[in-house]
Design a protein around this motif. Structure first.
Motif, short mmCIF file in Angstrom:
data_model
loop_
_atom_site.label_atom_id
_atom_site.label_comp_id
_atom_site.label_asym_id
_atom_site.label_seq_id
_atom_site.Cartn_x
_atom_site.Cartn_y
_atom_site.Cartn_z
N LEU A 184 5.48 -4.68 -0.72
CA LEU A 184 5.40 -3.17 -1.33
C LEU A 184 5.54 -1.57 -1.15
O LEU A 184 5.90 -0.66 -1.87
N ALA A 185 5.14 -1.29 0.03
CA ALA A 185 5.61 -0.35 1.07
C ALA A 185 6.83 -0.22 0.77
O ALA A 185 7.38 1.58 -0.35
N ARG A 186 7.71 -1.17 1.30
CA ARG A 186 9.10 -0.98 0.96
C ARG A 186 9.73 -0.29 -0.52
O ARG A 186 10.83 0.08 -0.76
N ALA A 187 9.13 -1.35 -1.15
CA ALA A 187 9.54 -1.45 -2.59
C ALA A 187 8.86 0.10 -3.86
O ALA A 187 9.70 0.24 -4.75
N ALA A 188 7.53 0.74 -3.43
CA ALA A 188 7.33 1.75 -3.27
C ALA A 188 8.58 3.21 -2.69
O ALA A 188 7.57 4.33 -2.48
N GLY A 189 9.31 3.06 -1.56
CA GLY A 189 9.45 3.45 -1.06
C GLY A 189 8.86 4.79 -0.64
O GLY A 189 8.82 6.10 0.27
N LEU A 190 7.91 4.50 0.37
CA LEU A 190 7.03 4.82 1.36
C LEU A 190 6.91 3.91 2.93
O LEU A 190 7.61 2.42 2.93
N SER A 191 6.79 5.06 3.95
CA SER A 191 6.44 4.34 4.74
C SER A 191 5.32 3.70 5.44
O SER A 191 5.68 2.69 5.60
N GLU A 192 4.19 3.78 4.82
CA GLU A 192 3.37 2.34 4.60
C GLU A 192 2.98 2.74 3.08
O GLU A 192 2.38 3.36 2.80
N ALA A 193 2.23 1.22 2.91
CA ALA A 193 1.02 1.24 2.16
C ALA A 193 -0.10 0.31 2.24
O ALA A 193 0.21 -0.43 2.93
N ARG A 194 -1.64 0.88 2.33
CA ARG A 194 -2.89 0.66 3.09
C ARG A 194 -3.80 -0.62 1.82
O ARG A 194 -3.38 0.27 0.69
N PRO A 195 -3.92 -1.31 1.90
CA PRO A 195 -4.72 -2.61 0.84
C PRO A 195 -6.26 -1.23 0.20
O PRO A 195 -6.18 -0.40 1.39
N GLY A 196 -5.94 -1.33 -0.94
CA GLY A 196 -7.24 -0.61 -1.49
C GLY A 196 -6.01 0.84 -2.47
O GLY A 196 -6.37 1.28 -3.33
N GLU A 197 -4.94 1.07 -1.84
CA GLU A 197 -4.06 2.24 -2.43
C GLU A 197 -3.77 1.92 -3.63
O GLU A 197 -2.81 0.84 -3.56
N ILE A 198 -3.29 2.50 -4.59
CA ILE A 198 -2.25 2.54 -5.65
C ILE A 198 -0.80 2.63 -5.30
O ILE A 198 -0.77 4.47 -4.95
N VAL A 199 0.47 1.87 -5.40
CA VAL A 199 1.45 2.36 -5.32
C VAL A 199 2.59 2.51 -6.93
O VAL A 199 2.22 1.31 -6.89
N ASP A 200 3.09 2.89 -7.03
CA ASP A 200 4.28 3.04 -7.68
C ASP A 200 5.16 2.17 -7.01
O ASP A 200 6.34 2.54 -6.39
N VAL A 201 5.36 1.12 -7.72
CA VAL A 201 6.43 0.17 -7.00
C VAL A 201 7.67 -0.34 -7.75
O VAL A 201 7.76 -0.11 -9.47
N TYR A 202 9.11 -0.21 -7.11
CA TYR A 202 9.99 -0.64 -7.95
C TYR A 202 10.85 -2.13 -8.00
O TYR A 202 11.05 -2.10 -6.97
N PRO A 203 10.26 -2.44 -9.10
CA PRO A 203 10.13 -4.56 -8.67
C PRO A 203 11.74 -4.64 -8.55
O PRO A 203 12.22 -3.69 -9.23
N ASP A 204 12.27 -5.56 -7.63
CA ASP A 204 13.46 -6.27 -8.36
C ASP A 204 13.75 -6.80 -8.91
O ASP A 204 15.48 -6.68 -9.05
N LEU A 205 13.22 -7.70 -9.42
CA LEU A 205 13.29 -8.38 -10.68
C LEU A 205 11.40 -8.45 -11.58
O LEU A 205 11.21 -8.47 -10.87
N TYR A 206 12.84 -8.45 -12.76
CA TYR A 206 11.40 -8.51 -13.64
C TYR A 206 11.31 -10.36 -14.59
O TYR A 206 12.47 -9.90 -15.36
#
Lengths: 415, 420
Positions: free
Chosen positions: B10-32
């Motif tokens: 999820l960190a990768r898909a949100a363009g972040l270096s890290e993503a911690r459980p509980g955090e809200i992130v904007d994810v760019y999914p690869d496929l819908y």
């Protein structure tokens, strides 16, 4: 022949056209929809024992895999009706009524066959008197007494001759006859199909002719049994039967003769079965669906014809091609012959043996803008989803050619 | 401190270096992924007042659930999707003849390790079988992703499920999952990322991984995964996707898990989920002999090639019990082709099966509906009351082997009776 069958079945020496007889019925064919209605009337209104449960055959073909709770309930009630009375039952996936009846040896020459499907006259192919009658008649007279009344029909002979040119098939001949004789062109007649053309056809191609008679308004259609008929019947049953044939000097109300040598591929166009045109008149008409199945198709012969067209070709990407075997026996044969693999690889989809898209009970609904070309027996508006949707009826060759082209096509360009 | 699979992907898909459980992130999914009900997304899009799509190549539409139409409304909906796909240049469009969306997209090589895939189907967790993060979302979310390319997500905590193999005779990935679901219960892993580990998963077939990840939904998972390995790479390579075309994501060795569970497959017996909950699981000996009216081999959980082969292995030379309907719905067109070619199709047909066109079939209410008082043994993933027709009908869930043995006997049967 029909007079002789009805005379014997009603215990008389002879009968004459116009006379009303009460005949013993040898086989009653029901499908899931008619079986349900018949069973209810029989148990709720008639309330008598069933005389010959062994002569009653119920086949689930409109629902091959019920998609609604109502459908499931109808089938469940039919199953328990069948168990209660000890009638013959063929559950979902065995095929369409008429094919299953024949393949399982219930139809034998010289007999009286009734059913609530209007195409029941098709069994005249085996030299029977076969006709469709109402559900209440089944419940009221056939089930409790093993009998039904009939007015003896006048006979008309349809004498056919000639040999087809490339691209034309017996189905085209049957479609052409429907257009030529016309809907209502043979009301309450017995149509005998005869002549050198009919004689040279194999059993399942002959089948296509008595199939059309109901749409001409006829009471029944038939072909005098010959050695081909008998060897076919012996291949599906070892029960005895007694062939009846018309007298060599039999009289007909009329004899209609046609030479089919110059026949082109034919298409029955919307909105009715009698609106038959040569394929060249509708070339390029858009179709999104195509189907081999129904009473007029789904035979092994149809899949073989389709394979001729689809060898080295694929189904058009904008169209879907449904394949619905007419019986489990045909499906198994198609697997053995490699047709299931070949047609699947070409992009077609196989469905369980049934009536397929017929009346869209399980599949085959279309939008107002869509059209299908199929081997089905009927094309009336509203049978396949929107009343605006179009259904074209044609031979397996024409259906397969259209599936490749993505629009109605002339099979001669693909052979 | 190490990161679990979900955190990294999820960190990768949100363009972040890290993503911690509980955090809200904007994810760019690869496929819908959206199935037949894509028409809802199209209608929603019309209401949004824009029809500019973020990336049509990330949209995959498969006309499953009801295929083909039996009422004009469905035909209209499917036509709308078909025309939308043409108009918008959506190349990943699969029509009614293709099969079940999940299976089709995996066969086509669109699902790859390290991807984030969202789908309008709860069992989108299945994409973890190829090392992707797959999760089910609603139609509105899919529509929003069509337009904006992104979707917010709360980063899940993770659970480590260790499965030890080899499996005991007569059991399969389905039995493993039913055992796990029975143990953890239906909400045992709510909003958790389920990671499958253990000796059983090593070299496990993609088909079995699909069953694991698919059924993880039934413990409440946000996603589920068997991380990519050589099996994954060769599955994709066979489908024209070389390993340079994706970036695998693996959990760190010291990743933190909020929960763990173990299934010992070596001592497993066939398991059955009894009516009317997937976590009402019993070993087969407790329900053997229960009469059935219908057996259904289908769904994204268990209608894959390997599942049909397993069923055919038991059905070969046998007939379906009189009065029992055996319904087989292969998951995809490719599976039909393979089973026809190797004779599996023929064995099923000769045994008396009704083989439908590929698709969701009875699992989505598209056929195989039951009347009052009827009982089905199904290989699908849900057995809720009323899911297959009447509210007064019962669904038992089991493996393809159990289904085959049950079809032969007409009552729930231990498949080990048919294995020599």
């Amino acid at each position: 022949m029909i007079e002789k069958i009805l005379a014997r079945a009603s215990g008389r020496k002879t009968v004459t056209p116009g006379e009303v007889v009460v005949a013993n019925v040898d086989c009653l064919l029901l499908h899931d929809l008619s079986g349900y209605l018949t069973g209810r009337v029989f148990e709720r209104e008639v309330r008598r024992p069933m005389r010959y449960p062994e002569r009653v055959v119920m086949i689930f073909d409109h629902h091959f895999c019920p998609p609604t709770e109502e459908g499931a309930r109808i089938l469940q009630e039919n199953r328990s009706f069948a168990r209660r009375w000890g009638i013959n039952l063929f559950d979902c996936g065995n095929g369409n009524t008429h094919h299953v009846g024949v393949q399982n040896g219930f139809i034998r020459p010289g007999t009286v066959v009734v059913g609530s499907d209007s195409h029941t006259p098709v069994h005249g192919t085996l030299g029977c008197f076969a006709t469709g009658i109402g559900n209440d008649s089944h419940a009221g007279t056939v089930m409790p007494f093993g009998k039904a009344w009939f007015k003896v029909p006048d006979a008309i002979q349809v004498r056919l001759s000639g040999t087809h040119k490339r691209g034309a098939t017996p189905r085209d001949a049957a479609l052409w006859l429907t257009g030529t004789i016309g809907e209502g062109g043979a009301i309450y007649k017995a149509l005998e199909f005869a002549g050198p053309y009919v004689e040279q056809l194999d059993f399942w191609d002959r089948w296509l002719f008595p199939l059309i008679v109901v749409d001409l308004g006829a009471k029944c259609g038939y072909i005098e049994p010959d050695e081909k008929t008998l060897s076919f019947v012996r291949s599906v049953t070892d029960k005895p039967f007694d062939v009846l044939k018309g007298d060599p000097q039999r009289a007909f109300e009329a004899v209609w003769e046609w030479d089919l040598s110059d026949l082109e591929p034919q298409v029955a166009c919307p909105p009715t079965v009698g609106n038959v045109k040569p394929v060249t008149a509708v070339l390029g008409a858009p179709v999104q669906w195509s189907e081999l199945g129904g009473h007029g198709g789904g035979r092994i012969e149809d899949f073989r014809l389709a394979a001729q067209i689809l060898t080295g070709r694929r189904v058009h990407p904008d169209l879907r091609f449904n394949l619905v075997p007419s019986s489990r026996a045909v499906f198994r044969q198609a697997v053995r012959e490699g047709l299931v693999e070949k047609l699947h690889e070409a992009g077609a989809t196989w469905f369980p043996p049934s009536t397929g898209s017929n009346q869209a009970y399980n599949m085959g609904a279309m939008t107002a803008e869509e059209a299908m070309i199929s081997t089905h027996a009927r094309n009336f508006p509203g049978r396949n989803g929107s009343p605006e949707a179009k259904m074209y009826l044609a031979s397996a060759l024409t259906v397969a050619a259209s599936a490749v082209a993505g629009a109605i096509a002339d099979p001669r360009q693909y052979l | 401190m190490g990161r679990a699979f979900a955190e990294k992907v999820l960190a990768r898909a949100a363009g972040l270096s890290e993503a911690r459980p509980g955090e809200i992130v904007d994810v760019y999914p690869d496929l819908y992924m959206s199935h037949m009900a894509s028409w809802r997304c199209i209608r929603t899009l019309e209401k949004l007042g824009t029809d500019k799509l973020y990336d049509p190549d990330r949209i995959a539409m498969v006309m499953d659930h009801i295929s083909p139409a039996r009422i004009p409304k469905t035909a209209d909906d499917q036509r709308m999707c078909r025309e939308f796909a043409v108009r918008k240049g959506i190349k990943k469009f699969y029509d009614v003849e293709a099969g079940i969306a999940h299976v089709v997209l995996m066969e086509e090589g669109y699902i790859r390790p390290g991807m984030v895939v969202i789908g309008t189907d709860s069992h989108s967790t299945i994409y973890g079988a190829l090392g992707a993060f797959g999760t089910g979302v609603g139609f509105s979310e899919i529509t929003a992703a069509w337009v904006t390319g992104k979707l917010w997500m709360k980063v899940p905590d993770s659970i480590k499920v260790t499965i030890e193999g080899p499996l005991a005779r007569g059991t399969s990935s389905k039995d493993v999952m039913l055992k796990l679901i029975g143990t953890l219960t239906a909400d045992g892993a709510t909003y958790l990322s389920v990671e499958f580990h253990g000796s059983y998963t090593q070299g496990l077939s993609i088909s079995d991984r699909m069953t694991l990840c698919n059924l993880a939904m039934e413990v409440g998972a946000k996603n589920a995964v068997v991380c990519a390995d050589e099996t994954t790479r060769s599955y994709l390579a066979e489908r024209g996707v070389p390993s340079g075309h994706y970036a695998e994501v693996h959990p760190d060795a010291d990743a933190v898990y909020v929960k763990s569970a173990t299934v010992d497959g070596r001592s497993l017996a066939p398991q059955i989920a009894c009516p009317h909950a997937v976590d009402n699981v019993k070993p087969i000996d407790q329900v053997a002999g229960t009469k059935v009216d219908q057996v259904f081999i289908g769904s994204c959980a268990n209608a894959k090639y390997e599942d049909l082969v397993e069923a055919a292995r038991i059905l070969k030379g046998h007939k379906v019990a009189p009065g029992v309907r055996l319904l087989v719905s292969p998951a995809s067109k490719e599976i039909v082709a393979r089973t026809v070619k190797d004779g599996t199709y023929s064995i099923l047909l000769e045994a008396g099966a009704l083989i439908t066109n590929p698709g969701c079939s009875a699992c989505a209410g598209d056929g195989g509906v039951m009347a009052d008082g009827e009982v089905t043994l199904s290989t699908a993933n849900r057995n809720f009351q009323g899911r297959m027709g009447s509210y007064n009908a019962e669904i038992y869930l089991g493996s393809p082997a159990v289904a085959a043995a049950t079809a032969i006997r007409g009552a729930i049967t231990d498949p080990r009776e048919f294995l020599s």
